[in-house]
Design an enzyme around this catalytic site. Structure first.
Site, mmCIF file in Angstrom:
data_model
loop_
_atom_site.group_PDB
_atom_site.id
_atom_site.type_symbol
_atom_site.label_atom_id
_atom_site.label_comp_id
_atom_site.label_asym_id
_atom_site.label_seq_id
_atom_site.Cartn_x
_atom_site.Cartn_y
_atom_site.Cartn_z
ATOM 1 N N SER A 1 -17.151 -54.351 10.481
ATOM 2 C CA SER A 1 -16.689 -55.365 11.115
ATOM 3 C C SER A 1 -16.795 -56.319 9.760
ATOM 4 C CB SER A 1 -18.283 -55.946 11.574
ATOM 5 O OG SER A 1 -17.877 -57.599 11.760
ATOM 6 N N TYR B 1 -27.007 -57.064 11.416
ATOM 7 C CA TYR B 1 -25.820 -56.836 11.758
ATOM 8 C C TYR B 1 -24.648 -56.267 10.190
ATOM 9 C CZ TYR B 1 -21.170 -56.722 14.286
ATOM 10 O OH TYR B 1 -20.293 -55.965 15.023
ATOM 11 N N SER C 1 -25.733 -53.308 8.158
ATOM 12 C CA SER C 1 -25.397 -52.563 8.770
ATOM 13 C C SER C 1 -24.017 -52.307 8.886
ATOM 14 C CB SER C 1 -25.604 -52.062 10.416
ATOM 15 O OG SER C 1 -25.205 -53.113 11.305
HETATM 16 P P1 NAI Z 1 -19.699 -54.033 23.523
HETATM 17 O O1 NAI Z 1 -21.357 -54.753 23.694
HETATM 18 O O2 NAI Z 1 -18.770 -54.762 24.171
HETATM 19 O O3 NAI Z 1 -20.169 -52.276 23.296
HETATM 20 C C1 NAI Z 1 -20.450 -51.282 23.093
HETATM 21 C C2 NAI Z 1 -20.960 -50.591 23.318
HETATM 22 O O4 NAI Z 1 -21.991 -49.590 22.804
HETATM 23 C C3 NAI Z 1 -21.449 -50.173 25.269
HETATM 24 O O5 NAI Z 1 -20.839 -49.391 25.762
HETATM 25 C C4 NAI Z 1 -22.925 -50.620 25.123
HETATM 26 O O6 NAI Z 1 -23.932 -49.923 25.764
HETATM 27 C C5 NAI Z 1 -23.032 -49.215 23.713
HETATM 28 N N1 NAI Z 1 -24.251 -48.692 23.099
HETATM 29 C C6 NAI Z 1 -24.893 -50.105 22.633
HETATM 30 N N2 NAI Z 1 -26.115 -49.271 21.873
HETATM 31 C C7 NAI Z 1 -26.048 -47.649 22.124
HETATM 32 C C8 NAI Z 1 -26.356 -46.729 21.704
HETATM 33 N N3 NAI Z 1 -27.815 -46.710 20.990
HETATM 34 N N4 NAI Z 1 -26.293 -45.654 22.007
HETATM 35 C C9 NAI Z 1 -25.145 -45.835 22.689
HETATM 36 N N5 NAI Z 1 -24.278 -46.160 22.851
HETATM 37 C C10 NAI Z 1 -24.810 -47.568 22.586
HETATM 38 O O7 NAI Z 1 -19.035 -54.499 22.222
HETATM 39 P P2 NAI Z 1 -17.839 -53.894 21.237
HETATM 40 O O8 NAI Z 1 -17.354 -55.174 21.059
HETATM 41 O O9 NAI Z 1 -16.844 -53.225 21.933
HETATM 42 O O10 NAI Z 1 -18.047 -53.233 19.857
HETATM 43 C C11 NAI Z 1 -17.850 -52.333 19.532
HETATM 44 C C12 NAI Z 1 -18.040 -51.849 18.048
HETATM 45 O O11 NAI Z 1 -16.918 -52.439 17.281
HETATM 46 C C13 NAI Z 1 -19.175 -52.117 17.513
HETATM 47 O O12 NAI Z 1 -19.665 -50.947 17.097
HETATM 48 C C14 NAI Z 1 -19.992 -53.583 17.328
HETATM 49 O O13 NAI Z 1 -20.008 -53.962 16.344
HETATM 50 C C15 NAI Z 1 -18.313 -53.096 16.462
HETATM 51 N N6 NAI Z 1 -16.975 -55.646 15.556
HETATM 52 C C16 NAI Z 1 -17.297 -55.442 16.753
HETATM 53 C C17 NAI Z 1 -16.659 -56.504 17.113
HETATM 54 C C18 NAI Z 1 -16.451 -57.911 18.081
HETATM 55 O O14 NAI Z 1 -16.104 -58.414 18.174
HETATM 56 N N7 NAI Z 1 -16.363 -57.133 19.584
HETATM 57 C C19 NAI Z 1 -16.489 -57.277 15.210
HETATM 58 C C20 NAI Z 1 -16.493 -56.474 14.486
HETATM 59 C C21 NAI Z 1 -16.647 -55.335 14.835
#
Ligand code: NAI
Length: 248
Positions: free
Chosen positions: A143, A156, A159
């Site tokens: 990120s 966060y 990490s």
């Molecule tokens: P989201 O919350 O929409 O999706 C995350 C997914 O990870 C969900 O399906 C959730 O059930 C799953 N998850 C959570 N804990 C888990 C675990 N212990 N084991 C397996 N699956 C698990 O989030 P999003 O926005 O799609 O984020 C995806 C990645 O991108 C994350 O690593 C997030 O930190 C990163 N990210 C997102 C940003 C944003 O603005 N949305 C910005 C920078 C990074």
């Protein structure tokens, strides 16, 4: 185009958001898809069916990416089901925001374990298979705040900074075996994760983005495709920002 024809990709946290968009993009390029996520509900089953209808093989697995033994088990199952692993996308992530003054040990441990330890778990679990296949591509979701830091996100940001160090170390360890490791640093992407923010917080982010909009999950998926495919065959140990030019 069929940039990933015949390849098998594991995408952690693939049930929704950025992971789901990556799964769709990779399937449209011919990859077989293994999704792992904590969530395994009717929506995920419908998504699995949607992917299979695209003419590739897809399967969703319920698995907690933060758990070492569970990850070994699910990866062994994926290798048994698909026969190979060419691409690993370490995407599972959570936020548990709060000022350091109020941040609990539980908030710290949960975020480090889900966001960072999960990448260690999955990379360890696929490493032997990729070595046997004499190649692979690993993409880790960092990120922009992993580089810039962010008030209220010490856990966060730590990490996500850890993901960068991990990415670069794996790139150096496994590069000679034709296994590439790169990271994506998204900025503000519109998903369930950012829906949790207040209107005021959202506007503050967008104010700081030269393109004056949040990114879409597909914006990130396009870069993941580049890093997972042979288009990036000489790119290793790098971090690509997908942030609309945000000042970080
Ligand atoms: P989201 O919350 O929409 O999706 C995350 C997914 O990870 C969900 O399906 C959730 O059930 C799953 N998850 C959570 N804990 C888990 C675990 N212990 N084991 C397996 N699956 C698990 O989030 P999003 O926005 O799609 O984020 C995806 C990645 O991108 C994350 O690593 C997030 O930190 C990163 N990210 C997102 C940003 C944003 O603005 N949305 C910005 C920078 C990074």
């Amino acid at each position: 185009m069929n940039l990933l024809q015949g390849k098998t990709a594991i995408i952690t946290g693939g049930a929704r958001g950025i992971g789901k968009a990556i799964a769709l993009k990779f399937a449209s390029e011919g990859a077989n898809i293994a999704i792992t996520d904590l969530i395994y509900d009717d929506n995920v089953k419908a998504f699995e069916a949607e992917l299979n209808a695209m003419g590739i093989k897809a399967k969703a697995y319920a698995s907690n990416a933060a758990k070492f033994d569970e990850t070994q088990t699910v990866v062994n199952q994926i290798i048994a089901d698909f026969g190979r692993v060419d691409i690993l996308i370490n995407n599972a992530g959570i936020t548990k925001d709060g000022l350091l003054m109020r941040m609990t040990e539980e908030q710290w441990d949960a975020v480090i374990n889900v966001n960072l330890k999960s990448a260690f778990n999955f990379t360890k679990a696929v490493q032997m298979q990729m070595l046997k296949q004499k190649g692979g591509a690993i993409v880790n979701m960092s990120s922009v705040v992993g580089v810039s830091g962010n008030a209220g996100q010490a856990n966060y940001s730590a990490s996500k900074a850890g993901m960068i160090g991990f990415t670069k170390s794996v790139a150096k360890e496994l590069g000679s075996r034709n296994i590439r490791s790169n990271a994506i640093a998204p900025g503000f992407i519109i998903t369930d994760m950012t829906h949790k923010l207040t209107e005021e917080q959202r506007n503050a982010w967008i104010e700081n983005i030269p393109l004056k909009r949040g990114g879409t999950p597909e914006d990130v998926a396009n870069v993941a495709l580049f890093l997972a495919s042979d288009l990036s065959s000489y790119v290793n140990g790098q971090v690509i920002n997908v942030c609309g030019g945000m000042n970080t």
